[in-house]
Scaffold this active site. Structure first.
Site, mmCIF file in Angstrom:
data_model
loop_
_atom_site.group_PDB
_atom_site.id
_atom_site.type_symbol
_atom_site.label_atom_id
_atom_site.label_comp_id
_atom_site.label_asym_id
_atom_site.label_seq_id
_atom_site.Cartn_x
_atom_site.Cartn_y
_atom_site.Cartn_z
ATOM 1 N N HIS A 166 -6.465 -0.336 -1.301
ATOM 2 C CA HIS A 166 -6.229 -1.236 -0.662
ATOM 3 C C HIS A 166 -7.885 -1.980 -1.371
ATOM 4 O O HIS A 166 -8.540 -2.353 -0.743
ATOM 5 C CB HIS A 166 -7.050 -0.880 0.599
ATOM 6 C CG HIS A 166 -5.594 -0.341 2.154
ATOM 7 N ND1 HIS A 166 -5.910 0.980 2.123
ATOM 8 C CD2 HIS A 166 -5.192 -1.218 2.676
ATOM 9 C CE1 HIS A 166 -4.573 0.474 2.594
ATOM 10 N NE2 HIS A 166 -4.015 -0.066 3.018
ATOM 11 N N ASP A 187 -7.023 5.554 -2.185
ATOM 12 C CA ASP A 187 -7.260 4.247 -0.929
ATOM 13 C C ASP A 187 -6.396 3.067 -1.664
ATOM 14 O O ASP A 187 -7.258 2.939 -2.626
ATOM 15 C CB ASP A 187 -8.300 3.715 -0.154
ATOM 16 C CG ASP A 187 -7.672 3.143 0.806
ATOM 17 O OD1 ASP A 187 -6.790 2.373 0.789
ATOM 18 O OD2 ASP A 187 -8.735 2.628 1.600
ATOM 19 N N CYS A 216 0.567 -1.459 -0.006
ATOM 20 C CA CYS A 216 0.090 -0.298 0.525
ATOM 21 C C CYS A 216 1.028 1.752 -0.235
ATOM 22 O O CYS A 216 0.443 1.919 -0.714
ATOM 23 C CB CYS A 216 -1.378 0.189 0.887
ATOM 24 S SG CYS A 216 -0.659 0.160 2.630
#
Length: 359
Positions: free
Chosen positions: A246, A244, A39
């Site tokens: 993820h 993000d 990430c």
């Protein structure tokens, strides 16, 4: 509300890098997915991709679904595709990180990813960027000017696409004779790793952080919550707006026409939001200065920011390197290794014994 569409278009136009699966094995035998560990590497890609977009397409460029994009857009995107020969691929970042003491598959902090991107940028002759990582919460203007000003034409001049032939040098059309006389300004990517508190962000820095997002030179911030990295691009009230990484998507291959299907690289839903108070104190702030005038303007804005009431400066801006800084030459270390060593010490989370010295 009138600006809502414009803001969402700006967010959608950012290159959005997420976890991917089924890409060629890193190092030939390593992982084929970065789910669970990549990430911060993806956030590093996003902040650097924004710098490349500003460099090659301009800050006002916008991505519109279904619209044919210019070649330079695909050149930027290809620099981040999940394969070993892309300048800033997950493969390159993971393998270059080994030199920073991070094994492949190990989680990075914002400072490590900044160091790795700086090293990878030296191979990107097309972009010809000057990447500076400001150490010890201090931005030294003299160091940056020395890095960016050069009489030597960029090494990638021959590799630059034809579209770049009308590039301007200090506001003047490219001219061989002129290039010999004028110092060139290499576009600057400035990354500033910071620690804004011990276990949570110190509220005194919040106003300063907000002002950084407002600057036209802002690339955003990489950081997040503990062990969960995000790419922050702005704020609303007391909430940060972020992209993000993820989400696991399949690796992308060029289509039959040789064109890259690019929709999965743009976040087409409203961005995520979180309270500023939840931000992990370890971050890296990014800025892009395409010209010397941009850099001078940025310096002026940072100086004005120190006068804002209730805003504690996140870093110091100085003309010359303070005498108390260690000189890399004296230590007989290369600047890169001394930077990395100092950074590791600066962000060391272990308890240490300190001795107070009388000055």
């Amino acid at each position: 509300f009138a600006e809502k569409e414009e803001i969402l278009l700006d967010v959608t136009s950012r290159l959005w890098f997420t976890y991917r699966k089924n890409f060629p094995a890193i190092g030939g035998t390593g992982p084929t997915s970065d789910t669970g560990w990549g990430c911060m590497l993806r956030c590093g890609q996003m902040i650097f991709a924004q710098a490349l977009v500003c460099r090659h397409l301009g800050r006002d460029w916008r991505w519109i679904k279904g619209k044919r994009q210019m070649d330079n857009y695909f050149n930027v995107l290809n620099a981040f595709i999940d394969k070993k020969d892309s300048y800033y691929s997950i493969h390159q970042i993971a393998q270059m990180g080994v030199g920073e003491g991070k094994s492949i598959g190990q989680w990075y902090g914002p400072n490590t990813v900044a160091q790795v991107l700086k090293k990878l940028a030296t191979f990107d002759t097309w972009s010809s960027l000057a990447v500076h990582i400001a150490m010890d919460n201090t931005v030294v203007m003299e160091e940056i000017r020395r890095l960016c000003q050069s009489n030597v034409p960029c090494a990638g001049a021959a590799a630059c696409p034809a579209l770049e032939s009308d590039v301007l040098y200090n506001g003047c059309p490219e001219d061989v004779g002129l290039r010999g006389r004028l110092p060139l300004w290499k576009p600057l990517v400035l990354l500033i790793p910071l620690r804004l508190g011990l276990t949570e962000i110190n509220e005194a820095y919040i106003e300063t952080l907000k002002h950084c997002f407002m600057m036209p030179q802002s690339l955003g911030v990489i950081g997040g919550k503990p062990n969960s990295a995000h790419y922050f691009i702005g704020y609303v009230g007391e909430e940060l707006i972020y992209l993000d990484p993820h989400t696991t998507q399949p690796a992308v291959e060029p289509g039959d026409s040789g064109c890259l299907p690019d929709e999965s690289f743009h976040c087409q839903h409203p961005p995520c939001r979180m309270s500023i108070a939840e931000l992990d104190p370890s971050i890296a702030v990014g800025f892009f200065c395409n010209t010397e005038a941009d850099f001078n303007d940025w310096c002026q804005q940072i100086k004005k920011l120190s006068l804002v009431r209730g805003a504690l400066p996140m870093f110091e801006l100085v003309e010359r390197q303070p005498s108390h800084f260690s000189n890399p030459d004296v230590l007989n270390l290369t600047p890169d290794s001394s930077d990395a060593d100092r950074l590791e010490r600066f962000f060391d989370s272990e308890d240490e014994d300190f001795e107070i010295l009388s000055l």
